[in-house]
Write a protein that holds these residues in place. Structure first.
Motif, PDB file in Angstrom:
ATOM      1  N   LYS A  33      -1.935  79.328 121.777  1.00 47.30           N
ATOM      2  CA  LYS A  33      -1.160  78.478 122.699  1.00 47.30           C
ATOM      3  C   LYS A  33      -2.029  77.382 123.311  1.00 47.30           C
ATOM      4  O   LYS A  33      -1.581  76.242 123.485  1.00 47.30           O
ATOM      5  CB  LYS A  33      -0.506  79.343 123.773  1.00 47.30           C
ATOM      6  CG  LYS A  33       0.699  80.089 123.205  1.00 47.30           C
ATOM      7  CD  LYS A  33       1.368  81.023 124.184  1.00 47.30           C
ATOM      8  CE  LYS A  33       2.628  81.610 123.542  1.00 47.30           C
ATOM      9  NZ  LYS A  33       3.155  82.763 124.267  1.00 47.30           N
ATOM     10  N   GLN A  56       5.238  85.523 116.010  1.00 41.05           N
ATOM     11  CA  GLN A  56       5.629  85.024 117.342  1.00 41.05           C
ATOM     12  C   GLN A  56       4.740  85.644 118.417  1.00 41.05           C
ATOM     13  O   GLN A  56       4.298  84.965 119.342  1.00 41.05           O
ATOM     14  CB  GLN A  56       7.094  85.371 117.630  1.00 41.05           C
ATOM     15  CG  GLN A  56       8.096  84.482 116.916  1.00 41.05           C
ATOM     16  CD  GLN A  56       9.521  85.035 117.017  1.00 41.05           C
ATOM     17  OE1 GLN A  56       9.741  86.182 117.400  1.00 41.05           O
ATOM     18  NE2 GLN A  56      10.494  84.215 116.638  1.00 41.05           N
ATOM     19  N   ARG A  97       4.365  79.228 116.249  1.00 38.61           N
ATOM     20  CA  ARG A  97       5.724  78.715 116.440  1.00 38.61           C
ATOM     21  C   ARG A  97       6.597  78.996 115.219  1.00 38.61           C
ATOM     22  O   ARG A  97       6.135  78.934 114.082  1.00 38.61           O
ATOM     23  CB  ARG A  97       5.653  77.205 116.695  1.00 38.61           C
ATOM     24  CG  ARG A  97       4.972  76.883 118.017  1.00 38.61           C
ATOM     25  CD  ARG A  97       4.798  75.388 118.208  1.00 38.61           C
ATOM     26  NE  ARG A  97       4.151  75.100 119.490  1.00 38.61           N
ATOM     27  CZ  ARG A  97       3.565  73.943 119.788  1.00 38.61           C
ATOM     28  NH1 ARG A  97       3.536  72.968 118.895  1.00 38.61           N
ATOM     29  NH2 ARG A  97       2.999  73.758 120.971  1.00 38.61           N
TER      30      ARG A  97
END
Length: 263
Positions: A186, A213, A218
């Motif tokens: 992230k 996930q 993504r």
């Protein structure tokens, strides 16, 4: 270590100072635990790269025994080699550095120019190990981050596209969990110069969408081919097209990044 060997602590600290790495990522990238593994992938010295901007392409093929039992060794070898061929036929090939590390930590080649990349063959790829998916994805992303930061610190713009391949969920990680991978992924994706893709080869029981996930990948960058050689090759081809597009300049990269494999 030669004086040209980058100091990982300094690189990660630099990334954190630039606002690119959270505390959670810094903890996951504990250099004491995984520094030597990351160092093994860094390869070419930044000073030896003459390109004015760089694209890092990084591939982690699964070398677990189930690939062999599923009859998919040749499909994975061929898929990897097809990525090399696709990138080698682009006008941007001189700005691309590529690195392949297997899922159990074997470095096929560290970051190097495309012309020096090693093709996968039955001698250097005989899948017969486990699935330390989280541990090795942390090492892989740490390597991408460190190399990218090295270029950034030397004033060279860099974009990265990474492919993780597995035919099963994590089974053998000892250090890292999905949340550690997710923290790093992230942070990288927020910087908007990284693409992280994943391929889950059907094993008839794993929900790869869910697995990836949870690792912070993504949806639009998740491939879930069936287990036939044709489907696996096609999935590699889709990744190749995205890698080629990503290498064509910052505009293509951001368009590619937002669109995922469909973009």
């Amino acid at each position: 270590m030669s004086q040209n060997t980058p100091n990982l602590n300094n690189l990660f600290q630099s990334a954190q100072d630039d606002g690119l790495l959270s505390n959670a990522s810094m903890q996951a990238l504990n250099v004491l635990d995984i520094g030597a593994e990351i160092q093994a992938g860094l390869g070419i010295n930044v000073d030896d790269v003459t390109a004015s901007e760089v694209v890092l392409v990084t591939i982690m093929p699964d070398d677990s025994g189930s690939i062999r039992f599923g009859g998919n060794s040749q499909a994975v070898r061929g898929g990897h080699n097809a990525v090399l061929d696709a990138l080698g036929s682009t006008q941007q090939q001189d700005s691309i550095l590529i690195h392949t590390r297997y899922l159990n930590g074997f470095v096929l080649y560290p970051y190097c120019p495309l012309s020096q990349a090693v093709r996968m063959d039955p001698k250097n790829y005989n899948p017969n190990q486990g699935t330390p998916l989280y541990d090795q994805t942390v090492v892989l992303l740490g390597t991408v981050l460190a190399k990218a930061q090295e270029f950034e610190d030397n004033g060279v713009p860099v974009r990265t596209i990474t492919l993780i391949i597995t035919d099963g969920a994590d089974e053998h990680s000892r250090r890292s969990q999905a949340k550690d991978v997710s923290a790093i992924a992230k942070d990288m994706l927020r910087a908007e110069n990284h693409i992280i893709a994943a391929m889950g080869i059907d094993d008839e029981c794993t929900n790869f969408q869910k697995v990836f996930q949870e690792m912070g990948i993504r949806d639009e960058w998740i491939l879930t081919p069936g287990k036939s050689e044709k489907e696996i090759r096609q999935a590699f081809q889709v990744f190749s097209q995205s890698a080629v597009q990503a290498s064509q300049g910052a505009g293509s990269f951001s368009q590619s990044s937002l669109g995922g494999f469909g973009g």
